[in-house]
Design a protein around this motif. Structure first.
Motif, mmCIF file in Angstrom:
data_model
loop_
_atom_site.group_PDB
_atom_site.id
_atom_site.type_symbol
_atom_site.label_atom_id
_atom_site.label_comp_id
_atom_site.label_asym_id
_atom_site.label_seq_id
_atom_site.Cartn_x
_atom_site.Cartn_y
_atom_site.Cartn_z
ATOM 1 N N ARG A 60 0.833 -1.205 0.000
ATOM 2 C CA ARG A 60 0.000 0.000 0.000
ATOM 3 C C ARG A 60 0.874 1.263 0.000
ATOM 4 N N ALA A 61 2.016 1.209 0.637
ATOM 5 C CA ALA A 61 2.880 2.381 0.754
ATOM 6 C C ALA A 61 3.841 2.520 -0.421
ATOM 7 N N GLY A 85 2.370 3.884 -4.795
ATOM 8 C CA GLY A 85 1.774 3.653 -3.485
ATOM 9 C C GLY A 85 1.229 4.951 -2.928
ATOM 10 N N LYS A 86 0.719 4.872 -1.719
ATOM 11 C CA LYS A 86 0.164 6.040 -1.034
ATOM 12 C C LYS A 86 -0.894 6.732 -1.893
ATOM 13 N N ASN A 87 -1.806 5.925 -2.439
ATOM 14 C CA ASN A 87 -2.819 6.411 -3.365
ATOM 15 C C ASN A 87 -3.908 7.212 -2.673
ATOM 16 N N LYS A 88 -4.485 6.658 -1.615
ATOM 17 C CA LYS A 88 -5.612 7.301 -0.930
ATOM 18 C C LYS A 88 -5.549 6.917 0.545
ATOM 19 N N VAL A 89 -5.880 7.844 1.420
ATOM 20 C CA VAL A 89 -5.893 7.546 2.849
ATOM 21 C C VAL A 89 -7.129 6.706 3.161
ATOM 22 N N SER A 90 -6.912 5.601 3.849
ATOM 23 C CA SER A 90 -7.981 4.669 4.211
ATOM 24 C C SER A 90 -8.923 5.264 5.253
ATOM 25 N N GLY A 112 2.361 1.651 6.741
ATOM 26 C CA GLY A 112 1.766 1.778 5.410
ATOM 27 C C GLY A 112 0.305 1.365 5.397
ATOM 28 N N TRP A 115 -2.903 3.534 3.983
ATOM 29 C CA TRP A 115 -3.161 3.781 2.565
ATOM 30 C C TRP A 115 -4.041 2.695 1.952
ATOM 31 N N SER A 116 -4.714 3.053 0.879
ATOM 32 C CA SER A 116 -5.452 2.066 0.092
ATOM 33 C C SER A 116 -5.460 2.544 -1.358
ATOM 34 N N TYR A 117 -5.745 1.622 -2.274
ATOM 35 C CA TYR A 117 -5.861 1.988 -3.684
ATOM 36 C C TYR A 117 -7.322 2.295 -3.965
#
Length: 133
Positions: A60-61, A85-90, A112, A115-117
Motif C-alpha cells: 500500500r505504501a 503507493g500512497k494512493n488514498k488515505v484509508s 503503510g 493507505w489504500s488503492y
C-alpha cells in the motif's frame, strides 16, 4: 468511582483500536492486473514472475513495478506499469485518529496500513512485435 471505570473502558478500547488501519487493511492490498489487449502474458512484479491477468498483493505504501519483458514473451515488446503507493488515505485511518489518537495513527503511517488503492484494477500495457502475427 463509576467514572474511573468508564475512563478505563474507553482507554482499553482506544488501546485495542490503536493501529486499526494496519490491523484491518494490512500493509498490502489485493489488486487486479489485466493486459491492454486481454491476452495472457508473463510479467515480473518487483522481481517475481506472475502470469497476467491475475490478482496480486502489492504494498500500500510502496506500490509496485509491473514489467512485461520480451525475453519472457516471444511476440511482445518490453513495457511496464508503475503503480504508485500512497494512493488514498484509508477510512480506517480516520477512525483511528478519533479512537486511537497519535499512537494508532503513527503505527498506521509507519506500517503503510493507512493507505489504500482507490481503484484496485490496473491495466498493464502490452505491445505485440510487428514481426509476429
Amino acid at each position: 468511582m463509576k467514572n474511573i471505570g468508564s475512563y478505563l473502558m474507553i482507554g482499553a478500547l482506544g488501546a485495542l483500536l490503536a493501529g486499526c488501519a494496519t490491523i484491518s487493511n494490512q500493509t498490502k492490498q489485493s489488486v487486479a492486473l489485466t493486459t491492454s489487449n486481454g491476452k495472457s502474458v508473463l510479467a515480473t512484479i518487483d522481481g517475481e514472475k506472475v502470469t497476467l491477468p491475475a490478482e496480486v498483493e502489492i504494498s500500500r505504501a510502496d506500490g509496485a513495478v509491473v514489467q512485461v519483458l520480451a525475453q519472457d514473451n516471444k511476440c511482445y515488446e518490453n513495457t511496464q506499469l508503475v503503480i504508485k503507493g500512497k494512493n488514498k488515505v484509508s477510512g480506517w485511518f480516520w477512525g483511528n485518529i478519533l479512537t486511537g489518537g497519535t499512537t494508532g495513527s503513527t503505527t498506521d503511517a509507519i506500517s503503510g496500513g493507512m493507505w489504500s488503492y482507490a481503484n484496485p484494477n490496473f491495466i498493464v500495457p502490452v505491445d505485440r512485435k510487428s514481426s509476429c502475427n
